[in-house]
Write an enzyme that holds these catalytic residues in place. Structure first.
Site, PDB file in Angstrom:
ATOM      1  N   TRP A   1      -3.885   2.025   7.555  1.00 31.46           N
ATOM      2  CA  TRP A   1      -4.492   2.039   6.213  1.00 31.46           C
ATOM      3  C   TRP A   1      -5.165   0.715   5.898  1.00 31.46           C
ATOM      4  O   TRP A   1      -6.230   0.682   5.282  1.00 31.46           O
ATOM      5  CB  TRP A   1      -3.455   2.418   5.146  1.00 31.46           C
ATOM      6  CG  TRP A   1      -2.940   3.816   5.344  1.00 31.46           C
ATOM      7  CD1 TRP A   1      -1.663   4.188   5.665  1.00 31.46           C
ATOM      8  CD2 TRP A   1      -3.694   5.045   5.272  1.00 31.46           C
ATOM      9  NE1 TRP A   1      -1.591   5.552   5.802  1.00 31.46           N
ATOM     10  CE2 TRP A   1      -2.809   6.103   5.562  1.00 31.46           C
ATOM     11  CE3 TRP A   1      -5.033   5.340   5.003  1.00 31.46           C
ATOM     12  CZ2 TRP A   1      -3.223   7.447   5.576  1.00 31.46           C
ATOM     13  CZ3 TRP A   1      -5.450   6.678   5.014  1.00 31.46           C
ATOM     14  CH2 TRP A   1      -4.545   7.708   5.296  1.00 31.46           C
TER      15      TRP A   1
ATOM     16  N   ASP B   1      -2.369  -2.229  -1.839  1.00 26.54           N
ATOM     17  CA  ASP B   1      -2.270  -0.779  -1.684  1.00 26.54           C
ATOM     18  C   ASP B   1      -0.789  -0.422  -1.609  1.00 26.54           C
ATOM     19  O   ASP B   1      -0.129  -0.697  -0.609  1.00 26.54           O
ATOM     20  CB  ASP B   1      -3.013  -0.370  -0.400  1.00 26.54           C
ATOM     21  CG  ASP B   1      -2.847   1.114  -0.078  1.00 26.54           C
ATOM     22  OD1 ASP B   1      -2.204   1.839  -0.860  1.00 26.54           O
ATOM     23  OD2 ASP B   1      -3.379   1.540   0.968  1.00 26.54           O
TER      24      ASP B   1
ATOM     25  N   LYS C   1       2.658  10.384  -2.601  1.00 24.38           N
ATOM     26  CA  LYS C   1       3.846  10.046  -1.834  1.00 24.38           C
ATOM     27  C   LYS C   1       5.061   9.856  -2.728  1.00 24.38           C
ATOM     28  O   LYS C   1       6.110  10.413  -2.461  1.00 24.38           O
ATOM     29  CB  LYS C   1       3.603   8.796  -0.994  1.00 24.38           C
ATOM     30  CG  LYS C   1       2.925   9.092   0.339  1.00 24.38           C
ATOM     31  CD  LYS C   1       1.528   8.604   0.414  1.00 24.38           C
ATOM     32  CE  LYS C   1       0.825   9.059   1.686  1.00 24.38           C
ATOM     33  NZ  LYS C   1      -0.360   8.251   1.947  1.00 24.38           N
TER      34      LYS C   1
END
Ligand code: PLP
Length: 360
Positions: free
Chosen positions: A103, A172, A196
């Site tokens: 990511w 993030d 999530k």
């Protein structure tokens, strides 16, 4: 009794059963209004109450200080990879990035695409991202430092955050937001896809310090401007109303458990059960350096790929789902987000012991 599997999906991921049941209860006729939250105007009084409550609960639970805004956006965390540099990196400015996995890499790739200056000041790619780098030199002139707090695919997590002084820290937090207590005042900006730990996919949470909002240039797309979307209280256009409603319910659920500190304690217990099972076996092998281990995503290997395949298939027969590892790591990965109950971890560990007994 409803049928619920043991859901270890990496995302979209498990939601609390009580939240789903409340949604079900109110789906067709929301609190006697005779319509669903999906069907009502985002400008109406009822939805306004929902979005304000969601923002307030997030502020309360995360201890977000005054001077920060909670914004709901769309496009997932992936759009933030581009939106962050679009807004926060002016001409002749540059940003620092730390590369801790897939990511982070994608975030860096978007800065490149935009042709913006940036330095990758540390990376753990040399060991297939199995640790969090501790040595790096921050450039005081950087417009921000970007990190990924939890690396969903590789199963590493920052155990404490770097002190960046006056350099804005941008994070993030898609896969560990609200999983443990965080000092929000250390961050200039936090963002997270909801799917999530917070709710369904389709909503992106952005927590931003007010002075950062001012950086948005006028010449970027309206929907990517923090200044405009934040300035309109996430209501510039139609926000993802149903997702925001579910986030509110998830936050209420967290509050009923005692808040983030209480949830962190549960998460630490859950993770310890699983890591202990791995460490004590000799059959299973963790892939991550112990001091970088994630509380949320637990990858591990078996002695052979054949056994790993068999493990995934047999787990499913025990209603244990979503444990196949990401292809870049291989093996097994159990994602144990906030809403995965301790009973599911216990079921997984019992299955692991049985599988080792019959295949070890
Ligand atoms: C899942 C994930 C993303 C991608 O989120 P989308 O909302 O699908 O764009 C980004 N970062 C991290 C850390 C993730 O876990």
């Amino acid at each position: 009794m409803v049928r619920r599997i043991h859901n270890f999906s990496a995302g979209p991921a498990a939601l609390p059963l009580s939240v789903l049941q409340e949604v079900q209860q109110d789906l067709v006729d929301y609190k006697g209004e005779g319509l669903s939250v999906m069907e009502m105007s985002h400008r109406g009084k009822t939805f306004d109450g929902i979005i304000v409550e969601a923002q307030n609960l997030l502020k309360e639970l995360m201890g977000i200080p005054d001077g920060y805004k909670v914004i709901f956006m769309q496009g997932g965390a992936s759009l933030q990879f581009a939106t962050v540099p679009m807004n926060l990196l002016g001409e002749n400015e540059f940003a620092d990035y730390i590369n801790t996995g897939a990511w982070s890499k994608k975030a860096i790739a978007e800065v490149k695409k935009l042709g913006k200056a940036h330095n990758v000041i540390a990376s753990s790619e040399d060991k297939n991202f199995n640790y969090i780098p501790t040595e790096f030199n921050l450039d005081k002139a950087a417009s921000y430092l970007h990190i990924t707090s939890n690396n969903t695919i590789f199963g590493t997590q920052w155990q404490s955050f770097p002190d960046t002084g006056t350099i804005p820290l941008v994070c993030d937090m898609s896969s560990d937001i609200n999983s443990h207590v965080v000092d929000v005042s250390k961050f200039a900006m936090i963002y997270a896809g909801a799917q999530k730990n917070m709710g369904p996919s389709g909503v992106t949470i952005v927590i931003m310090r007010d002075d950062m909002l001012e950086k948005s240039p006028a010449n970027i797309p309206t929907m990517c401007s923090y200044k405009i979307i934040g300035g309109k209280d996430s209501m510039y256009n139609t926000p993802p109303t149903f997702g925001i409603y579910i986030i509110k319910l998830v936050l209420e659920w967290m509050k009923s458990l005692g808040g983030v500190a209480a949830v962190e304690k549960i998460n630490r217990d859950k993770a310890a059960i699983l890591y202990d099972a791995i460490d004590s076996s000799g059959f299973y092998r963790g892939t991550v350096e112990v001091n970088s281990r994630s509380l949320m995503n637990v990858p591990f290997r078996l002695p052979s790929e054949e056994l790993e395949k068999k493990f995934v298939a047999e787990a499913l027969k025990h209603d244990i789902s979503g444990v196949k590892g990401h292809r870049s790591v291989g093996g097994i990965r159990a994602s144990i987000y906030n809403a995965v109950p301790k009973e599911s971890i216990q079921a997984l560990v019992d299955f692991m012991k049985e599988f080792e007994r019959t295949n070890g």
